[in-house]
Scaffold this motif. Sequence first.
Motif, mmCIF file in Angstrom:
data_model
loop_
_atom_site.group_PDB
_atom_site.id
_atom_site.type_symbol
_atom_site.label_atom_id
_atom_site.label_comp_id
_atom_site.label_asym_id
_atom_site.label_seq_id
_atom_site.Cartn_x
_atom_site.Cartn_y
_atom_site.Cartn_z
ATOM 1 N N ILE A 42 0.834 -1.209 0.000
ATOM 2 C CA ILE A 42 0.000 0.000 0.000
ATOM 3 C C ILE A 42 0.871 1.263 0.000
ATOM 4 O O ILE A 42 0.630 2.167 -0.800
ATOM 5 C CB ILE A 42 -0.995 -0.007 1.182
ATOM 6 C CG1 ILE A 42 -1.926 -1.213 1.090
ATOM 7 C CG2 ILE A 42 -1.780 1.287 1.243
ATOM 8 C CD1 ILE A 42 -2.846 -1.224 -0.108
ATOM 9 N N PRO A 43 1.894 1.382 0.858
ATOM 10 C CA PRO A 43 2.744 2.583 0.779
ATOM 11 C C PRO A 43 3.416 2.747 -0.582
ATOM 12 O O PRO A 43 3.527 3.866 -1.090
ATOM 13 C CB PRO A 43 3.781 2.370 1.879
ATOM 14 C CG PRO A 43 3.139 1.461 2.844
ATOM 15 C CD PRO A 43 2.252 0.573 2.032
ATOM 16 N N ARG A 44 3.852 1.649 -1.183
ATOM 17 C CA ARG A 44 4.489 1.746 -2.505
ATOM 18 C C ARG A 44 3.469 2.176 -3.561
ATOM 19 O O ARG A 44 3.786 2.967 -4.451
ATOM 20 C CB ARG A 44 5.118 0.403 -2.879
ATOM 21 C CG ARG A 44 5.846 0.434 -4.179
ATOM 22 C CD ARG A 44 7.080 1.309 -4.081
ATOM 23 N NE ARG A 44 7.763 1.302 -5.363
ATOM 24 C CZ ARG A 44 8.332 2.350 -5.902
ATOM 25 N NH1 ARG A 44 8.365 3.488 -5.255
ATOM 26 N NH2 ARG A 44 8.909 2.290 -7.066
ATOM 27 N N LYS A 65 -1.224 11.665 0.732
ATOM 28 C CA LYS A 65 -2.136 12.351 1.648
ATOM 29 C C LYS A 65 -3.401 11.536 1.913
ATOM 30 O O LYS A 65 -4.123 11.810 2.852
ATOM 31 C CB LYS A 65 -2.539 13.705 1.069
ATOM 32 C CG LYS A 65 -1.384 14.667 0.912
ATOM 33 C CD LYS A 65 -1.852 15.948 0.270
ATOM 34 C CE LYS A 65 -0.672 16.837 -0.077
ATOM 35 N NZ LYS A 65 -1.069 18.019 -0.817
ATOM 36 N N MET A 66 -3.669 10.552 1.094
ATOM 37 C CA MET A 66 -4.922 9.799 1.179
ATOM 38 C C MET A 66 -4.737 8.449 1.859
ATOM 39 O O MET A 66 -5.477 7.507 1.578
ATOM 40 C CB MET A 66 -5.489 9.615 -0.231
ATOM 41 C CG MET A 66 -5.736 10.926 -0.948
ATOM 42 S SD MET A 66 -6.336 10.705 -2.608
ATOM 43 C CE MET A 66 -7.984 10.160 -2.273
ATOM 44 N N ILE A 67 -3.809 8.345 2.798
ATOM 45 C CA ILE A 67 -3.499 7.058 3.425
ATOM 46 C C ILE A 67 -4.715 6.472 4.152
ATOM 47 O O ILE A 67 -4.955 5.272 4.117
ATOM 48 C CB ILE A 67 -2.283 7.164 4.365
ATOM 49 C CG1 ILE A 67 -1.873 5.772 4.835
ATOM 50 C CG2 ILE A 67 -2.561 8.105 5.525
ATOM 51 C CD1 ILE A 67 -0.533 5.723 5.496
ATOM 52 N N HIS A 68 -5.507 7.325 4.795
ATOM 53 C CA HIS A 68 -6.685 6.826 5.512
ATOM 54 C C HIS A 68 -7.712 6.267 4.544
ATOM 55 O O HIS A 68 -8.395 5.289 4.861
ATOM 56 C CB HIS A 68 -7.292 7.916 6.381
ATOM 57 C CG HIS A 68 -6.364 8.381 7.469
ATOM 58 N ND1 HIS A 68 -5.943 7.548 8.468
ATOM 59 C CD2 HIS A 68 -5.756 9.575 7.686
ATOM 60 C CE1 HIS A 68 -5.126 8.206 9.272
ATOM 61 N NE2 HIS A 68 -4.987 9.442 8.814
ATOM 62 N N HIS A 69 -7.819 6.838 3.362
ATOM 63 C CA HIS A 69 -8.738 6.315 2.350
ATOM 64 C C HIS A 69 -8.283 4.927 1.886
ATOM 65 O O HIS A 69 -9.112 4.036 1.677
ATOM 66 C CB HIS A 69 -8.832 7.264 1.161
ATOM 67 C CG HIS A 69 -9.414 8.597 1.505
ATOM 68 N ND1 HIS A 69 -10.746 8.767 1.788
ATOM 69 C CD2 HIS A 69 -8.845 9.817 1.622
ATOM 70 C CE1 HIS A 69 -10.978 10.031 2.061
ATOM 71 N NE2 HIS A 69 -9.821 10.698 1.973
ATOM 72 N N TYR A 70 -6.985 4.747 1.705
ATOM 73 C CA TYR A 70 -6.464 3.443 1.316
ATOM 74 C C TYR A 70 -6.739 2.406 2.399
ATOM 75 O O TYR A 70 -7.138 1.279 2.101
ATOM 76 C CB TYR A 70 -4.952 3.523 1.065
ATOM 77 C CG TYR A 70 -4.579 4.045 -0.292
ATOM 78 C CD1 TYR A 70 -4.421 3.185 -1.362
ATOM 79 C CD2 TYR A 70 -4.369 5.401 -0.503
ATOM 80 C CE1 TYR A 70 -4.064 3.650 -2.608
ATOM 81 C CE2 TYR A 70 -4.013 5.882 -1.741
ATOM 82 C CZ TYR A 70 -3.857 5.008 -2.792
ATOM 83 O OH TYR A 70 -3.510 5.471 -4.016
ATOM 84 N N GLU A 71 -6.497 2.777 3.652
ATOM 85 C CA GLU A 71 -6.731 1.840 4.749
ATOM 86 C C GLU A 71 -8.185 1.414 4.800
ATOM 87 O O GLU A 71 -8.488 0.220 4.915
ATOM 88 C CB GLU A 71 -6.333 2.488 6.078
ATOM 89 C CG GLU A 71 -4.847 2.700 6.235
ATOM 90 C CD GLU A 71 -4.501 3.534 7.449
ATOM 91 O OE1 GLU A 71 -5.414 4.115 8.081
ATOM 92 O OE2 GLU A 71 -3.310 3.620 7.773
ATOM 93 N N TRP A 72 -9.092 2.375 4.720
ATOM 94 C CA TRP A 72 -10.503 2.048 4.769
ATOM 95 C C TRP A 72 -10.959 1.287 3.531
ATOM 96 O O TRP A 72 -11.840 0.423 3.608
ATOM 97 C CB TRP A 72 -11.351 3.300 4.987
ATOM 98 C CG TRP A 72 -11.374 3.685 6.433
ATOM 99 C CD1 TRP A 72 -10.729 4.731 7.007
ATOM 100 C CD2 TRP A 72 -12.031 2.984 7.488
ATOM 101 N NE1 TRP A 72 -10.945 4.716 8.356
ATOM 102 C CE2 TRP A 72 -11.747 3.669 8.678
ATOM 103 C CE3 TRP A 72 -12.820 1.843 7.544
ATOM 104 C CZ2 TRP A 72 -12.238 3.234 9.905
ATOM 105 C CZ3 TRP A 72 -13.307 1.421 8.775
ATOM 106 C CH2 TRP A 72 -13.017 2.125 9.932
ATOM 107 N N ALA A 73 -10.361 1.579 2.384
ATOM 108 C CA ALA A 73 -10.701 0.833 1.170
ATOM 109 C C ALA A 73 -10.329 -0.636 1.311
ATOM 110 O O ALA A 73 -11.085 -1.522 0.903
ATOM 111 C CB ALA A 73 -10.007 1.450 -0.040
ATOM 112 N N VAL A 74 -9.187 -0.916 1.914
ATOM 113 C CA VAL A 74 -8.767 -2.301 2.123
ATOM 114 C C VAL A 74 -9.699 -2.992 3.108
ATOM 115 O O VAL A 74 -10.163 -4.111 2.866
ATOM 116 C CB VAL A 74 -7.300 -2.361 2.609
ATOM 117 C CG1 VAL A 74 -6.934 -3.754 3.069
ATOM 118 C CG2 VAL A 74 -6.370 -1.904 1.509
ATOM 119 N N VAL A 75 -10.019 -2.342 4.221
ATOM 120 C CA VAL A 75 -10.889 -2.946 5.235
ATOM 121 C C VAL A 75 -12.291 -3.171 4.683
ATOM 122 O O VAL A 75 -12.853 -4.271 4.796
ATOM 123 C CB VAL A 75 -10.937 -2.058 6.505
ATOM 124 C CG1 VAL A 75 -12.019 -2.529 7.456
ATOM 125 C CG2 VAL A 75 -9.585 -2.046 7.187
#
Length: 140
Positions: free
Chosen positions: A33-35, A44-54
Amino acid sequence: MTIKILMILFLGFASGLSVGAGYVAFLTVLGIIPRLMQLSKTMKMIHHYEWAVVIGALAGVIADLRDPTLGLPGFLLIFLGLTGGVFVGMLAAGLTEAVNVFPILAKRIHLDGKIVILIMAIVLGKIFGSIFQWVYFGHQ
């Protein structure tokens, strides 16, 4: 009968935990995900990525257990298929970038200076394979 149900519940829960732990380890240890965020310049959208995965994992589990029928029009299904394909492709690209799959493969099959040919072969194979699967198995 109750013992049997409890054992099934326990085995299902344990299996889910082990698969979930493997999925999280895959995403965190390899830094997928970081890559992916670094490649797409969306740090800047790290929280969106986390929630998208969950949410994606939960939706996948629910869909697998319930086998839903969406009943959506064809043009919307095309959009959903394309966005799903883009996500899977980006995730695969992040994985291959993280573990340097293509340079290693290119050296093994003696295509050192022609990595673009290798990537295009993989992309076209995936496209034609997906179209074949959709045409052959899609209308049963």
